[in-house]
Scaffold this motif. Sequence first.
Motif, mmCIF file in Angstrom:
data_model
loop_
_atom_site.group_PDB
_atom_site.id
_atom_site.type_symbol
_atom_site.label_atom_id
_atom_site.label_comp_id
_atom_site.label_asym_id
_atom_site.label_seq_id
_atom_site.Cartn_x
_atom_site.Cartn_y
_atom_site.Cartn_z
ATOM 1 N N GLN A 25 -13.852 17.293 3.073
ATOM 2 C CA GLN A 25 -12.410 17.464 3.070
ATOM 3 C C GLN A 25 -11.946 17.697 1.634
ATOM 4 O O GLN A 25 -11.650 16.747 0.901
ATOM 5 C CB GLN A 25 -11.721 16.222 3.652
ATOM 6 N N GLY A 65 -4.914 9.870 -1.263
ATOM 7 C CA GLY A 65 -4.111 10.998 -0.813
ATOM 8 C C GLY A 65 -2.723 10.497 -0.467
ATOM 9 O O GLY A 65 -2.358 9.362 -0.761
ATOM 10 N N CYS A 67 0.350 9.689 2.401
ATOM 11 C CA CYS A 67 0.542 9.336 3.814
ATOM 12 C C CYS A 67 2.017 9.083 4.095
ATOM 13 O O CYS A 67 2.361 8.311 4.990
ATOM 14 C CB CYS A 67 -0.310 8.123 4.189
ATOM 15 N N TYR A 93 1.457 9.571 13.006
ATOM 16 C CA TYR A 93 0.349 10.466 13.336
ATOM 17 C C TYR A 93 0.251 10.586 14.854
ATOM 18 O O TYR A 93 0.145 9.581 15.561
ATOM 19 C CB TYR A 93 -0.962 9.938 12.749
ATOM 20 N N ASP A 98 -5.792 12.637 13.259
ATOM 21 C CA ASP A 98 -4.944 13.187 12.199
ATOM 22 C C ASP A 98 -4.817 12.245 11.010
ATOM 23 O O ASP A 98 -4.358 12.652 9.940
ATOM 24 C CB ASP A 98 -3.540 13.485 12.739
ATOM 25 N N PRO A 100 -5.719 10.423 7.782
ATOM 26 C CA PRO A 100 -6.668 10.858 6.758
ATOM 27 C C PRO A 100 -7.831 9.909 6.514
ATOM 28 O O PRO A 100 -8.894 10.344 6.066
ATOM 29 C CB PRO A 100 -5.799 11.018 5.498
ATOM 30 N N TRP A 101 -7.656 8.616 6.774
ATOM 31 C CA TRP A 101 -8.741 7.656 6.541
ATOM 32 C C TRP A 101 -9.486 7.309 7.828
ATOM 33 O O TRP A 101 -10.369 6.453 7.804
ATOM 34 C CB TRP A 101 -8.195 6.375 5.907
#
Length: 301
Positions: A25, A65, A67, A93, A98, A100-101
């Motif tokens: 990613q 990132g 969120c 989400y 979806d 990210p973690w």
Amino acid sequence: MELLDGEGRAKSVIVSTDMRLSDCQPIKTSDGLVKWYATNGEAVTLYQVNPFKLASYQQTSAIKGTCGKGVIWTYDYDEKVLTISGSGEMFDYAKVDDVPWHGLSITQVYVTENVSSVGKNAFADLPELASVSLNSTVLSVDPTAFLDCPELNNFIVDLNNPKYKVMANKGLVEDGIKLVKYASKCSATVTLPATLKIIGDYAFYGCTLNTIVFGSGVEIIGDYAFAGCNISKITFPDNVRTIGAYAFAGTSLTELNLTMQINSVGNNAFENCASLKTLTVGNPVTDFGTGAFSIGGHMDI
């Protein structure tokens, strides 16, 4: 994987491996580095490349990132800790894929000061998650935030939080009257205080629970509240007026007494309760949802 220039031409091969593209990613960051992480199913490694120095790359122990607008997530894979920081609301989400973690090995979550919400599916399907800490500024927690976390053992909430408190280290309580979520890894018997009026959606979903003792104040039992629990018998307090959709779906109930003045039983509320053999109904129920007792087999009413 190759780095491309502004015209889409290959600049250099960064790394060669047999991992799938879906395991990588890439992240474009404000410091000018190109970053991505890869996992072998057990550990996560972050790679970062300076596009102006393609001869080498660095490996680090943390990834991060966004969120939410102004909200940042940071994951330390050495400690298996996820930290939510910054300011404002987390994203919702639509599905766990979806997030990210999702898929990382996480045992602890910290939501730090100035983050004001925990979004939909935010920490769902984290099989190793054991502990969640919320700051004093969290004022909204989505009911799906902690679904399918079988090792979740306790909640910690800042004592200055005006909205949420913790009941017996296990239950996240909103405004003193609504149980939002009970830790999945709980004792076989749970006794609820008389102050609770609402058992929220998914509150005990998937919990290791055999017996629930309601307090006298409970009026509403939300959707999926006890779905999948190993409950064999239940006694409703007289004040219960609403039982939500799928509230007891898939439980081990053998008998059910609905003699109180109940107004509504939601769709599929007792679906797939295969052991349910006896149902007692007293006062007429105003609204019986579709498939409320879709269980098959024989039942005495």
